[in-house]
Write an enzyme that holds these catalytic residues in place. Sequence first.
Site, PDB file in Angstrom:
ATOM      1  N   LYS A 169      -5.441  47.119  76.879  1.00 16.18           N
ATOM      2  CA  LYS A 169      -6.319  48.110  76.249  1.00 16.18           C
ATOM      3  C   LYS A 169      -5.685  48.481  74.909  1.00 16.18           C
ATOM      4  CE  LYS A 169      -6.213  52.344  75.890  1.00 16.18           C
ATOM      5  NZ  LYS A 169      -6.498  52.309  74.436  1.00 16.18           N
ATOM      6  N   GLU A 245       7.483  52.446  75.953  1.00 13.88           N
ATOM      7  CA  GLU A 245       8.070  52.562  74.604  1.00 13.88           C
ATOM      8  C   GLU A 245       7.426  53.789  73.984  1.00 13.88           C
ATOM      9  OE1 GLU A 245      10.402  50.813  73.420  1.00 13.88           O
ATOM     10  OE2 GLU A 245      10.360  48.943  74.548  1.00 13.88           O
ATOM     11  N   CYS A 279       7.902  54.377  65.391  1.00 10.24           N
ATOM     12  CA  CYS A 279       8.740  55.179  66.287  1.00 10.24           C
ATOM     13  C   CYS A 279      10.208  55.037  65.935  1.00 10.24           C
ATOM     14  CB  CYS A 279       8.459  54.807  67.739  1.00 10.24           C
ATOM     15  SG  CYS A 279       8.373  53.054  67.988  1.00 10.24           S
ATOM     16  N   GLU A 380       8.867  64.792  65.720  1.00  9.57           N
ATOM     17  CA  GLU A 380       8.570  63.512  65.075  1.00  9.57           C
ATOM     18  C   GLU A 380       7.486  63.733  64.008  1.00  9.57           C
ATOM     19  OE1 GLU A 380       6.948  60.645  67.854  1.00  9.57           O
ATOM     20  OE2 GLU A 380       7.809  58.978  66.750  1.00  9.57           O
TER      21      GLU A 380
HETATM   22  P1  ADP Z   1      -0.597  58.007  69.143  1.00  9.28           P
HETATM   23  O1  ADP Z   1      -0.226  59.399  68.841  1.00  9.28           O
HETATM   24  O2  ADP Z   1       0.344  56.969  68.662  1.00  9.28           O
HETATM   25  O3  ADP Z   1      -2.031  57.650  68.896  1.00  9.28           O
HETATM   26  P2  ADP Z   1      -1.170  57.895  71.948  1.00  9.28           P
HETATM   27  O4  ADP Z   1      -0.176  57.959  73.043  1.00  9.28           O
HETATM   28  O5  ADP Z   1      -2.247  58.910  71.923  1.00  9.28           O
HETATM   29  O6  ADP Z   1      -0.284  57.907  70.662  1.00  9.28           O
HETATM   30  O7  ADP Z   1      -1.855  56.464  71.907  1.00  9.28           O
HETATM   31  C1  ADP Z   1      -1.190  55.286  72.291  1.00  9.28           C
HETATM   32  C2  ADP Z   1      -2.082  54.502  73.212  1.00  9.28           C
HETATM   33  O8  ADP Z   1      -2.330  55.295  74.357  1.00  9.28           O
HETATM   34  C3  ADP Z   1      -3.455  54.162  72.621  1.00  9.28           C
HETATM   35  O9  ADP Z   1      -3.838  52.875  73.079  1.00  9.28           O
HETATM   36  C4  ADP Z   1      -4.339  55.219  73.225  1.00  9.28           C
HETATM   37  O10 ADP Z   1      -5.686  54.795  73.347  1.00  9.28           O
HETATM   38  C5  ADP Z   1      -3.731  55.363  74.593  1.00  9.28           C
HETATM   39  N1  ADP Z   1      -4.050  56.606  75.286  1.00  9.28           N
HETATM   40  C6  ADP Z   1      -4.181  57.848  74.776  1.00  9.28           C
HETATM   41  N2  ADP Z   1      -4.527  58.732  75.745  1.00  9.28           N
HETATM   42  C7  ADP Z   1      -4.620  58.023  76.898  1.00  9.28           C
HETATM   43  C8  ADP Z   1      -4.930  58.339  78.262  1.00  9.28           C
HETATM   44  N3  ADP Z   1      -5.212  59.580  78.652  1.00  9.28           N
HETATM   45  N4  ADP Z   1      -4.931  57.334  79.160  1.00  9.28           N
HETATM   46  C9  ADP Z   1      -4.630  56.090  78.789  1.00  9.28           C
HETATM   47  N5  ADP Z   1      -4.327  55.719  77.551  1.00  9.28           N
HETATM   48  C10 ADP Z   1      -4.309  56.666  76.605  1.00  9.28           C
END
Ligand code: ADP
Length: 476
Positions: A169, A245, A279, A380
């Site tokens: 995903k 990560e 990161c 961060e």
């Molecule tokens: P960033 O701040 O780098 O966007 P996120 O952790 O929100 O960090 O996003 C990193 C990945 O995690 C993306 O692929 C995002 O779609 C996914 N993501 C965010 N929220 C969820 C969730 N509740 N469940 C699964 N995946 C998620």
Amino acid sequence: MLYIDGEWRGSHSGSSFEVTNPATGDPIGDVAAGDRQDASAAILAASVAFNGWSRITAFERSEYLHRAYHLMIERKEVLARLMTEEQGKPLKAARNEVQYAADFFLWYAEEAKRIYGEILPAPRSDQRFMVLRQPVGVVAAITPWNYPVSMITRKVAPALAAGCTIVVKPAEQTPLCAMEVFNVIHDAGIPAGVANLVPTADPGPIGDEFVTNPQVAKLTFTGSTEVGTMLAARAAGAMKRLSLELGGHAPFIVFDDADPSYAAKGASLVKFLNTGQACISPNRMYVHKSIAEPFTEVLEERVGRMRAGNGLEEGISIGPLVDAASLEKVDRQVKDAIAKGAVVRTGGERLLADGLDRGFFYAPTVLSRVNRDMEIYSNETFGPVAPVIEFDNEAEVLALANDTRYGLAAYVYTQNLGRAMRMFEGLDYGIVGINDINPTAAAAPFGGVKHSGLGREGGREGIAEFLETKLGGFSI
Ligand code: ADP
């Protein structure tokens, strides 16, 4: 589009979402929006394919990965341009990322053939012990937008090399890059169901499916510490294997025995890579007080010369931030620092002139006199801001550098060999660059300690994350 069981298809709901260029705000594509049901179909396809993929020889899996490597290199320019449009980084940086991404296919094409077992001495003379290393099974992967191609291959290549199948995903900001990676996978002839892609605008329900579907053996996630921790807690409830990560808050330490201008050059190069959206980006520049001024002057001069703009144009070294929320966060941290006494040496504001107001541009910024009361000191930034903090001695700076819940990357400039070794050993980080701003490669283990994550990607360690160890005891 979704890529499930070897075919490109729409989402079962028929809905789609728009992707925009963060430099211009222009729409650049419309992508099918997968949902939980699509994720479940992809997991089923991966589960069916596991039977065949895990049984073919390592030489055959290696062959597919070699093909993927060559195809990705052939398509470097197309992928790089798309990445610049979708994610915003300058074209040169995008090309570097595609190379780095392809390197994972090559490295794991080779590592696939080096999954060795062992024969162990057994305690009884009529007994033999044999250790096998087998693929964990179906892997669910969640990837971020900041390195939208390499973060996919860094998971897919070792998983496939190990004999696992996978469902990815991608981040909602960068599904087009993910689709191009899957075009490579398709054209390399990798069998149907072995690697599947489910883009979405709403990651929550797909995350839910990944952590609960009993056919998923392992979750590998790259993203924020908050989301990673939440998913890990839920995946643990279903005993899924985990690799994470997560965020970082890298210290960049310059001792008084280092050349301040050389260190400042390094700082300017690594801090502003990907507009600070990495990161492993340095977030706290600790500079010995006796050289803080010469260091900051060179940094200010170099950063002041950087040109922000659309990464497809020549001479641009700073792209946009990914979205409005990122821009606001950077602006808030800078304003908070100024209010508490920081001095803006260059930058310090959103860029609006010459059409940059259409994108999310923030001026590359250097702040001096940063202290612990400021938000930027402990959170961060994920943006183009270099905060300079003065320190007095080695023990103090080591303690300050370690005083964070994060532990991904740290950088040290020193000419003193003993000090270099003491810092390498003493810093609670998974990656330490000593006079080196780029301690990453497909052959090297990448990952963090503390709240920066679990496990390693890349290197020999990266494939071990997708293998289980099985002991056989034979009575003869
Ligand atoms: P960033 O701040 O780098 O966007 P996120 O952790 O929100 O960090 O996003 C990193 C990945 O995690 C993306 O692929 C995002 O779609 C996914 N993501 C965010 N929220 C969820 C969730 N509740 N469940 C699964 N995946 C998620």
